[in-house]
Design a protein around this motif. Sequence first.
Motif, short mmCIF file in Angstrom:
data_model
loop_
_atom_site.label_atom_id
_atom_site.label_comp_id
_atom_site.label_asym_id
_atom_site.label_seq_id
_atom_site.Cartn_x
_atom_site.Cartn_y
_atom_site.Cartn_z
N SER A 154 0.15 12.02 -8.41
CA SER A 154 1.31 11.15 -9.42
C SER A 154 3.17 11.47 -9.45
CB SER A 154 0.59 11.17 -10.47
OG SER A 154 -0.70 10.97 -10.52
N TYR A 172 1.11 -1.06 -0.15
CA TYR A 172 -0.23 -0.31 0.08
C TYR A 172 1.05 1.26 -0.06
CZ TYR A 172 -3.61 3.23 1.27
OH TYR A 172 -4.60 4.75 1.14
N TRP A 173 1.38 1.56 -1.60
CA TRP A 173 2.04 3.07 -0.91
C TRP A 173 1.36 3.83 -2.32
CZ3 TRP A 173 6.20 0.03 -5.26
CH2 TRP A 173 6.42 -1.20 -4.18
N ALA A 174 0.75 4.92 -0.82
CA ALA A 174 -0.10 6.65 -1.21
C ALA A 174 0.37 7.96 -0.83
CB ALA A 174 -1.47 6.32 -0.30
N GLU A 195 -1.81 -1.78 -4.01
CA GLU A 195 -2.23 0.08 -4.36
C GLU A 195 -1.49 1.35 -4.37
OE1 GLU A 195 -5.04 -0.12 -5.84
OE2 GLU A 195 -6.00 1.69 -4.17
N THR A 196 -1.47 1.66 -5.43
CA THR A 196 0.19 2.75 -5.88
C THR A 196 -1.55 4.04 -6.18
OG1 THR A 196 -0.62 2.20 -8.13
CG2 THR A 196 1.71 1.78 -6.81
N PRO A 197 -1.78 4.37 -5.10
CA PRO A 197 -2.73 5.66 -5.21
C PRO A 197 -2.04 6.97 -4.77
CG PRO A 197 -3.80 4.98 -3.17
CD PRO A 197 -2.09 4.09 -3.57
N ALA A 198 -2.43 8.20 -6.12
CA ALA A 198 -1.53 8.85 -5.71
C ALA A 198 -3.22 10.52 -5.18
CB ALA A 198 -1.45 9.66 -7.35
N LEU A 199 -3.02 10.49 -3.90
CA LEU A 199 -3.82 11.11 -2.94
C LEU A 199 -3.66 12.42 -2.98
CD1 LEU A 199 -4.59 8.16 -0.41
CD2 LEU A 199 -5.94 9.04 -3.09
N ILE A 241 4.45 10.05 0.55
CA ILE A 241 3.92 8.94 1.31
C ILE A 241 3.96 8.12 1.95
CG2 ILE A 241 6.40 7.65 0.42
CD1 ILE A 241 4.77 6.03 -1.95
N PHE A 276 4.89 9.48 -7.53
CA PHE A 276 6.33 7.83 -8.26
C PHE A 276 7.19 8.86 -9.95
CE2 PHE A 276 2.26 6.78 -6.81
CZ PHE A 276 2.76 5.75 -6.15
N LEU A 326 2.79 4.97 3.40
CA LEU A 326 3.51 3.00 3.42
C LEU A 326 2.54 2.43 4.25
CD1 LEU A 326 7.13 3.46 1.97
CD2 LEU A 326 5.23 3.44 1.02
#
Lengths: 378, 378
Positions: A132, A126-128, A163-167, A176, A135, A178
């Motif tokens: 964008s 889980y990498w929020a 999951e790699t959401p951009a929040l 980030i 990344f 994690l």
Amino acid sequence: MNAQTPSSSDNTAAPLSYEQAGVNYDLIDPLKVSAQRAAAATAQHVAAHGFAEVAASRGESAYVVDVGPFYIASIVECLGSKALVADEMAQLTGRSFYEGIAQDTIAMAVNDLITVGATPLVVQAYWAAGGSDWFGDAQRAQALVAGWKAACDTCGVAWGGGETPALAGIVEAGRIDLAASCTGLINPKERLSVGDKLAAGDAIVLLASSGIHANGLSLARKLTERLPQGYLTPLTSGQTYGEALLAPTTLYSPVTEALYKAGITPHYCANITGHGWRKLLRHPARFTYRIDAVPEVPEVLKFIAQHAGHDDREAYSTLNMGAGFALFVRAEDAQRTAEIAQSQGIPALVAGRVEEGDKQLLIEPLGIRFGDDDLQLR
Amino acid sequence: MNAQTPSSSDNTAAPLSYEQAGVNYDLIDPLKVSAQRAAAATAQHVAAHGFAEVAASRGESAYVVDVGPFYIASIVECLGSKALVADEMAQLTGRSFYEGIAQDTIAMAVNDLITVGATPLVVQAYWAAGGSDWFGDAQRAQALVAGWKAACDTCGVAWGGGETPALAGIVEAGRIDLAASCTGLINPKERLSVGDKLAAGDAIVLLASSGIHANGLSLARKLTERLPQGYLTPLTSGQTYGEALLAPTTLYSPVTEALYKAGITPHYCANITGHGWRKLLRHPARFTYRIDAVPEVPEVLKFIAQHAGHDDREAYSTLNMGAGFALFVRAEDAQRTAEIAQSQGIPALVAGRVEEGDKQLLIEPLGIRFGDDDLQLR
């Protein structure tokens, strides 16, 4: 940088408490209690599928369900604020520390999951990120991927996905959040350790930590305000404070797997995270835990205790002080348990024993006593 | 509020793209590819434990491992930015919408997990707040707990536990990053649906959505800048835009469980989330998906498409447009599948069929064609 912690502060040497570092458990705990109550009320759903929850796991570090041929354990764990140290250090040194940060994140999940006797099987990432563009820094992103893969390899766990959401608007820009979830099997079922086996006479084997791991970082970060060179302050060894903080958390599953292969089933395990050595009091029964030998304290933890103005009692109540994981085993297995850990590259110490008596932890070499109330406090 | 999305913008009626709303997949995708490659290379760890990963699940919504008597599926999923709408609406109306937000978060995990044929067994909560004080708002915190419990009850899943970290400096002050992990069983193993059963002649049954669910919220939030009354803009029904956006995501596991009990095993499932109806092209094989009937479009999605200046093609490529979940079943099971969904309170429509032919989705009533490239784009 830290929106909650006052950024202006006096640089005096007054002791620095965990609460001053920005964490207020009084606000979190009522929610936790009500969530735990609601969660416990969902147990009948497992029964509706023909299975049974292991109720004793509710107070433990991972949740366990009996599905017949074996138990399934599952967990989700957060890294916490250690990534902020990596971000600061990247700015100061130009290096990326995210390979270690990835290991830290997996360690948070795996080291908890194995306490119940589980073999970790699948990890999810889980990498929020705060946007964008997080990344877009390829070096950092690849370090995160490489470290995540390497930690999975060390633990023999499959990386299932994630999951790699951009929040943006939730996670701060450039930051980030994690976390890792982990599912494991307790197989054979005799490996289950939710505490029913713990008995007076058992030995306490402590596995070495690599440093602060990922607990106590709010305090460690706050401390930089008192250090003229901040994270670049050299320790006696010459390593900087920031580098030392970023030593990746030790992964303990190779030890628990090797113990199983050697025929040793721990009676109980405690992952020493928040609350430091008070975690040794985690088991619900009334026992006295008598420690007659303490492990070497990592330089960075000595440094933190000294600069935060903590006496031994406060330091051991907050930080791991060199012990990252505790195994409670039969006395006759103690020495071999330590040797097996060492064969996995992890220093270990037969540190004490479990006795009948009041619920308390006695760290005899330091003259420290923690009672039952000391763990309830937070 | 949103650190990534430019807050100054022209209020003209120029079409608003997803990229303009602050999500740049070009930056995220290289990381995703390298993470997927590294993750795939960990498969041998499952074999070392005597088990086997279901390799076909690697491209699917949940990761599946064969552990002998059954398969284990696991997943972690993020809510995304919908909580920001709840926060804005709380300020505007004084109401808490976190009961629905909890359901949304569980739906993200459960609705993905069931696509592979799994029965959700355990959910873990990941609630990472911008500071301890988030949990101090008792009404909001209790709504989150109550909604989480209720969603677990609807899905027949045990709430195993979770994490409630206070992440000042990573999560923005006053915000919360919500995610759920879920572990489930595919039991009996015949329920596995990772696509090998899909065949020409199968019917496509679409299950109704309740609104926007939790995908497309960046766009929906950005749109408020063009609305003089923002979230309080009334829709034709009288409900405000904000309220309509916050309709909780439908939980579809009661349908897949009822289908199993009725002896119907879907050949494939697609959870319609990001990328809208292009998700119907998710299956890796070459088939033509011919849609001859489309479900009713929720008012709020019509409103978004209209105010974002989207034509039907763009709207169906981004939003669920009334179809939250697709079941691919044998033609002779289609009508009964729809009836079973309806018996669970979820409107359903036998919408089309799978045919031999080019990989494409033909939405005939609207004259829309999506080809293979349209899903690869992002």
